[in-house]
Design a protein around this motif. Sequence first.
Motif, mmCIF file in Angstrom:
data_model
loop_
_atom_site.group_PDB
_atom_site.id
_atom_site.type_symbol
_atom_site.label_atom_id
_atom_site.label_comp_id
_atom_site.label_asym_id
_atom_site.label_seq_id
_atom_site.Cartn_x
_atom_site.Cartn_y
_atom_site.Cartn_z
ATOM 1 N N ILE A 87 55.063 -13.883 -53.744
ATOM 2 C CA ILE A 87 54.585 -14.018 -52.365
ATOM 3 C C ILE A 87 53.183 -14.604 -52.364
ATOM 4 C CG2 ILE A 87 54.081 -12.806 -50.208
ATOM 5 C CD1 ILE A 87 55.968 -10.585 -51.173
ATOM 6 N N TYR A 88 53.016 -15.745 -51.712
ATOM 7 C CA TYR A 88 51.712 -16.385 -51.573
ATOM 8 C C TYR A 88 51.125 -15.994 -50.216
ATOM 9 C CZ TYR A 88 53.093 -19.280 -55.534
ATOM 10 O OH TYR A 88 53.491 -19.718 -56.779
ATOM 11 N N HIS A 89 50.006 -15.276 -50.252
ATOM 12 C CA HIS A 89 49.355 -14.856 -49.015
ATOM 13 C C HIS A 89 48.396 -15.945 -48.525
ATOM 14 C CE1 HIS A 89 50.942 -10.794 -49.558
ATOM 15 N NE2 HIS A 89 50.613 -10.909 -50.835
ATOM 16 N N ALA A 90 47.957 -15.814 -47.280
ATOM 17 C CA ALA A 90 47.068 -16.820 -46.698
ATOM 18 C C ALA A 90 45.727 -16.841 -47.435
ATOM 19 C CB ALA A 90 46.843 -16.526 -45.218
ATOM 20 N N PRO A 91 45.221 -18.010 -47.829
ATOM 21 C CA PRO A 91 43.927 -18.095 -48.522
ATOM 22 C C PRO A 91 42.774 -17.638 -47.622
ATOM 23 C CG PRO A 91 45.181 -20.135 -48.750
ATOM 24 C CD PRO A 91 45.865 -19.327 -47.692
ATOM 25 N N VAL A 92 41.706 -17.171 -48.243
ATOM 26 C CA VAL A 92 40.498 -16.777 -47.514
ATOM 27 C C VAL A 92 39.316 -17.548 -48.098
ATOM 28 C CG1 VAL A 92 41.413 -14.458 -47.091
ATOM 29 C CG2 VAL A 92 39.916 -14.861 -49.063
ATOM 30 N N GLN A 93 38.224 -17.614 -47.341
ATOM 31 C CA GLN A 93 37.019 -18.276 -47.829
ATOM 32 C C GLN A 93 36.056 -17.220 -48.355
ATOM 33 O OE1 GLN A 93 35.395 -21.134 -45.156
ATOM 34 N NE2 GLN A 93 33.773 -21.782 -46.552
ATOM 35 N N VAL A 94 35.561 -17.436 -49.565
ATOM 36 C CA VAL A 94 34.671 -16.465 -50.201
ATOM 37 C C VAL A 94 33.452 -16.189 -49.337
ATOM 38 C CG1 VAL A 94 33.183 -16.065 -52.207
ATOM 39 C CG2 VAL A 94 35.469 -17.030 -52.531
ATOM 40 N N ALA A 95 32.935 -17.203 -48.680
ATOM 41 C CA ALA A 95 31.725 -17.065 -47.859
ATOM 42 C C ALA A 95 31.894 -16.088 -46.699
ATOM 43 C CB ALA A 95 31.290 -18.433 -47.328
ATOM 44 N N ASP A 96 33.137 -15.773 -46.345
ATOM 45 C CA ASP A 96 33.384 -14.843 -45.237
ATOM 46 C C ASP A 96 33.183 -13.383 -45.643
ATOM 47 O OD1 ASP A 96 33.978 -16.929 -43.548
ATOM 48 O OD2 ASP A 96 36.152 -16.789 -43.840
ATOM 49 N N TYR A 97 32.898 -13.122 -46.910
ATOM 50 C CA TYR A 97 32.748 -11.747 -47.391
ATOM 51 C C TYR A 97 31.325 -11.512 -47.874
ATOM 52 C CZ TYR A 97 37.749 -11.659 -46.932
ATOM 53 O OH TYR A 97 39.021 -11.727 -46.397
ATOM 54 N N SER A 98 30.840 -10.306 -47.625
ATOM 55 C CA SER A 98 29.429 -9.996 -47.888
ATOM 56 C C SER A 98 29.109 -9.920 -49.381
ATOM 57 C CB SER A 98 29.051 -8.674 -47.211
ATOM 58 O OG SER A 98 29.886 -7.607 -47.684
ATOM 59 N N ASP A 99 30.066 -9.427 -50.171
ATOM 60 C CA ASP A 99 29.810 -9.287 -51.603
ATOM 61 C C ASP A 99 31.123 -9.197 -52.363
ATOM 62 O OD1 ASP A 99 30.781 -6.615 -51.306
ATOM 63 O OD2 ASP A 99 28.756 -5.891 -50.866
ATOM 64 N N ARG A 100 31.012 -9.098 -53.688
ATOM 65 C CA ARG A 100 32.190 -9.091 -54.560
ATOM 66 C C ARG A 100 33.108 -7.899 -54.291
ATOM 67 N NH1 ARG A 100 30.988 -5.660 -59.045
ATOM 68 N NH2 ARG A 100 28.808 -4.984 -59.062
ATOM 69 N N LYS A 101 32.532 -6.752 -53.958
ATOM 70 C CA LYS A 101 33.356 -5.567 -53.718
ATOM 71 C C LYS A 101 34.201 -5.725 -52.459
ATOM 72 C CE LYS A 101 30.356 -2.286 -56.149
ATOM 73 N NZ LYS A 101 29.571 -1.039 -56.045
ATOM 74 N N ALA A 102 33.619 -6.315 -51.424
ATOM 75 C CA ALA A 102 34.364 -6.532 -50.185
ATOM 76 C C ALA A 102 35.509 -7.519 -50.406
ATOM 77 C CB ALA A 102 33.423 -7.046 -49.092
ATOM 78 N N LEU A 103 35.242 -8.567 -51.168
ATOM 79 C CA LEU A 103 36.280 -9.552 -51.452
ATOM 80 C C LEU A 103 37.383 -8.946 -52.314
ATOM 81 C CD1 LEU A 103 37.341 -12.442 -51.297
ATOM 82 C CD2 LEU A 103 35.883 -13.003 -53.263
ATOM 83 N N ALA A 104 37.003 -8.162 -53.320
ATOM 84 C CA ALA A 104 37.999 -7.524 -54.188
ATOM 85 C C ALA A 104 38.901 -6.594 -53.383
ATOM 86 C CB ALA A 104 37.301 -6.749 -55.307
ATOM 87 N N ARG A 105 38.312 -5.825 -52.454
ATOM 88 C CA ARG A 105 39.117 -4.921 -51.623
ATOM 89 C C ARG A 105 40.085 -5.698 -50.744
ATOM 90 N NH1 ARG A 105 34.224 -1.984 -51.163
ATOM 91 N NH2 ARG A 105 33.761 -3.073 -49.200
ATOM 92 N N ALA A 106 39.619 -6.803 -50.172
ATOM 93 C CA ALA A 106 40.471 -7.601 -49.290
ATOM 94 C C ALA A 106 41.654 -8.191 -50.060
ATOM 95 C CB ALA A 106 39.647 -8.710 -48.646
ATOM 96 N N MET A 107 41.384 -8.705 -51.254
ATOM 97 C CA MET A 107 42.452 -9.273 -52.072
ATOM 98 C C MET A 107 43.437 -8.195 -52.516
ATOM 99 S SD MET A 107 41.972 -12.581 -52.260
ATOM 100 C CE MET A 107 41.778 -12.267 -50.496
ATOM 101 N N GLU A 108 42.910 -7.041 -52.892
ATOM 102 C CA GLU A 108 43.773 -5.925 -53.291
ATOM 103 C C GLU A 108 44.683 -5.501 -52.141
ATOM 104 O OE1 GLU A 108 43.307 -1.174 -54.232
ATOM 105 O OE2 GLU A 108 41.656 -2.506 -54.836
ATOM 106 N N ASP A 109 44.137 -5.419 -50.945
ATOM 107 C CA ASP A 109 44.933 -5.018 -49.782
ATOM 108 C C ASP A 109 46.072 -5.999 -49.526
ATOM 109 O OD1 ASP A 109 43.305 -2.828 -49.403
ATOM 110 O OD2 ASP A 109 42.116 -3.723 -47.790
ATOM 111 N N GLN A 110 45.796 -7.297 -49.668
ATOM 112 C CA GLN A 110 46.843 -8.289 -49.449
ATOM 113 C C GLN A 110 47.952 -8.170 -50.493
ATOM 114 O OE1 GLN A 110 45.969 -12.384 -48.738
ATOM 115 N NE2 GLN A 110 44.217 -11.976 -47.427
ATOM 116 N N VAL A 111 47.554 -8.045 -51.753
ATOM 117 C CA VAL A 111 48.551 -7.938 -52.820
ATOM 118 C C VAL A 111 49.374 -6.668 -52.654
ATOM 119 C CG1 VAL A 111 48.871 -7.624 -55.301
ATOM 120 C CG2 VAL A 111 47.228 -9.315 -54.469
#
Length: 274
Positions: A242-266
Amino acid sequence: MAETWQSKSAPPDCRLSGLGWLRVVLRAIPLSVLVFGGLLILLAVRLVERPLCGLGRPVTPYITQFVCRMSFVVLGIRYTSEGAPMAGAGAVVANHTSWLDIFALNARKRIYFVSKAEVARWPGIGWLARATGTVFIRRDRSEVQSQIAVFRDRLAAGHKLLFFPEGTSTDGLQVLPFKPALFAAFFDPSLRQTLHMQAVTLQYHAPAGADPRFYGWWGDMDFAPHLLATLAAAKQGGVHVIYHAPVQVADYSDRKALARAMEDQVRAGLKPGF
């Protein structure tokens, strides 16, 4: 030593019957010809491609993609997918279940894995990884800047870099918390504003009547018995990507926020009993 995930219950039994060994031979021979024959062709093409194109690989990724897709045909494992692979360069993250992930993720889209340096020394797998352009890194904070430089060069060449943020493989029935460390490299000012990242869920379903964890490879399980069990299966299951919708890294405040968002999608893509 790399951290590994351990299940609370024993892994599936890998003992083979006489017919099982016959199926191993009937599948192993064409699979070996496909994989190692494809590797020889890839290396031959790369001899011309590398001096002409450098990091650019206009031809060899198609060879890798063909080999990986046809491997599922040889194994008899159903391969299906949904969603659209991200266009252009960027980073891709996925859950990690098995050595089969390499084939599943390469089968539809041309990607380059980011892997721990130790894999380069593994017999067989290490050779294939080096030949197909895998990026090898050491999990050492002192090397973060050099990793950023490598990522920047590879992304500039149009590559999609894929890594497994769980840091280990599982039984395929769950998603472990994503480790945010590697996400930090993508917040470098030279990457953050333009880089996109895509989450991918790998969903394996076992052969009918088999342990639901049949394709999982984790903990202290050796590669050879797991490979033999996969080759020996009377009936195979499948893998769904399953390929989820891409996101832009700049939309996230830091690495932890981005990691959580990616984890939630997966995690949202992993459907129990699929």
